[in-house]
Design a protein around this motif. Structure first.
Motif, PDB file in Angstrom:
ATOM      1  N   GLU A 159       0.823  -1.205   0.000  1.00 32.81           N
ATOM      2  CA  GLU A 159       0.000   0.000   0.000  1.00 32.81           C
ATOM      3  C   GLU A 159       0.862   1.262   0.000  1.00 32.81           C
ATOM      4  O   GLU A 159       0.539   2.248  -0.657  1.00 32.81           O
ATOM      5  CB  GLU A 159      -0.919   0.008   1.222  1.00 32.81           C
ATOM      6  N   LYS A 160       1.980   1.193   0.702  1.00 33.80           N
ATOM      7  CA  LYS A 160       2.850   2.377   0.794  1.00 33.80           C
ATOM      8  C   LYS A 160       3.586   2.665  -0.511  1.00 33.80           C
ATOM      9  O   LYS A 160       3.865   3.822  -0.821  1.00 33.80           O
ATOM     10  CB  LYS A 160       3.862   2.186   1.929  1.00 33.80           C
TER      11      LYS A 160
ATOM     12  N   ASP B 294       9.774  -1.706   3.559  1.00 30.54           N
ATOM     13  CA  ASP B 294       9.581  -0.467   4.311  1.00 30.54           C
ATOM     14  C   ASP B 294      10.644   0.540   3.877  1.00 30.54           C
ATOM     15  O   ASP B 294      11.840   0.300   4.028  1.00 30.54           O
ATOM     16  CB  ASP B 294       9.697  -0.758   5.807  1.00 30.54           C
TER      17      ASP B 294
END
Length: 330
Positions: free
Chosen positions: A162-163, A223
């Protein structure tokens, strides 16, 4: 080639998504075909299929697909025969059978594959040295790797996806799609989730799709806060070595862009995939077999009209924007 997209477990996954799926087989051939809808009607799509032992078997598969399409009132059949032994003469062979090249390829027509049958030392030697060294030493930075077959852990990957979604070169599958995939494929041994952790906290994840002989590097994300660790590199090596340990002989990186197109939207992650050794594999691409010729031609004309309209609107917006800029400067 035993592609995941032509397996019974993939058919079950597609049905979980609400799709109507047809499975047929005959002497030397088989196919999984999904009913897909357009504003002008329905067509059958065999992703990376049909599978056939040779050209004669492919003829049998195409005949069965045509018969099915007529029974279901589908206007055409869309195929991607990657496992039919067509070789370098694929386009001529398919065109001779009445197929026409689709407007765009649905599945990638270029892939990058690594041979896992070689011993581990040779496998690591084929990688870029920085990738090999990172895999061997990243544990010194507190990074560990987990392997899961529990669909409940998929949200780790979904959060990372999603990021990063929305980048020019990256479009993530929907959370619903991946959740259904995990729910169906993981219990069947056809998918695994790989997780990189820093001091126990997830920092990267990847999902594989597996058959008896091939592991597909399907979905991955990390991340951004820990990008300097490059955890995605040793995570991918972990996926390869785990597949090798399971007796899988081929690691499919999935789609790549042509090496002579440095400005291609996929160029960045294609260079990443190629850095692990291996070789490029070219497929015939996506082809259509018209069944209702009139409706197929109407579909083609409608598509061209939409493409021209989008181009005209884009040009108009650019022109208006330019005029506004000039007026503003005046």
């Amino acid at each position: 080639m035993n592609t995941i997209l032509q397996t019974p477990v993939w058919a079950r996954f597609q049905r979980r998504l609400g799709k109507t799926v047809h499975e047929r087989s005959g002497p030397g051939w088989s196919f999984l075909a999904v009913e897909e809808k357009t504003p002008l009607g329905m067509y059958l799509y065999a992703p990376y299929g049909p599978c056939a032992d040779n050209v004669a078997a492919l003829d049998g598969a195409l005949a069965a697909l045509t018969e099915l399409a007529k029974a279901k009132k589908a206007h055409y059949v869309r195929v991607e025969p990657v496992a039919a032994g067509l070789g370098s003469d694929a386009a001529r062979t398919l065109a001779a059978r009445g197929l026409v090249k689709a407007p765009t390829d649905v599945q990638p027509h270029l892939s990058w594959k690594v041979d896992l049958s070689q011993d581990e030392g040779e496998l690591l030697k084929g990688m870029r040295s920085t990738s090999r060294n990172l895999y061997r030493n990243i544990h010194k930075k507190g990074v560990t790797f987990d392997i899961s077959t529990d669909p409940a852990e998929l949200p780790i990957l979904l959060g990372f996806l999603e990021k990063v979604s929305g980048r020019a070169e990256f479009t993530a599958q929907s959370s619903n799609y991946l959740t259904r995939a995990a729910e169906v494929l993981m219990p069947e041994g056809a998918a695994k989730l790989f997780i990189a952790r820093l001091d126990g906290a997830p920092i990267a994840a990847a999902l594989s799709y597996d058959t008896a002989d091939t592991r597909v590097y399907a979905h991955a994300a990390a991340d951004d806060a820990h990008r300097k660790l490059n955890a995605g590199i040793p995570l991918l090596v972990t996926m390869m070595l785990d597949a090798k340990a399971d007796g899988i002989t081929e690691f499919d990186m999935w789609g790549v862009s042509p090496e002579d197109e440095p400005d291609h939207a996929w160029a960045g992650f294609s260079r990443f995939k190629r850095s692990f050794g291996g070789a490029e594999v070219e497929y015939p691409g996506t082809w259509d077999l018209p069944v209702n010729t009139l409706m197929y031609n109407t579909y083609g004309a409608s598509r061209k009209a939409r493409t021209l309209l989008r181009g005209a609107l884009k040009t108009a917006r650019t022109t208006v924007g330019s005029l506004r800029g000039k007026l503003g400067r005046g």
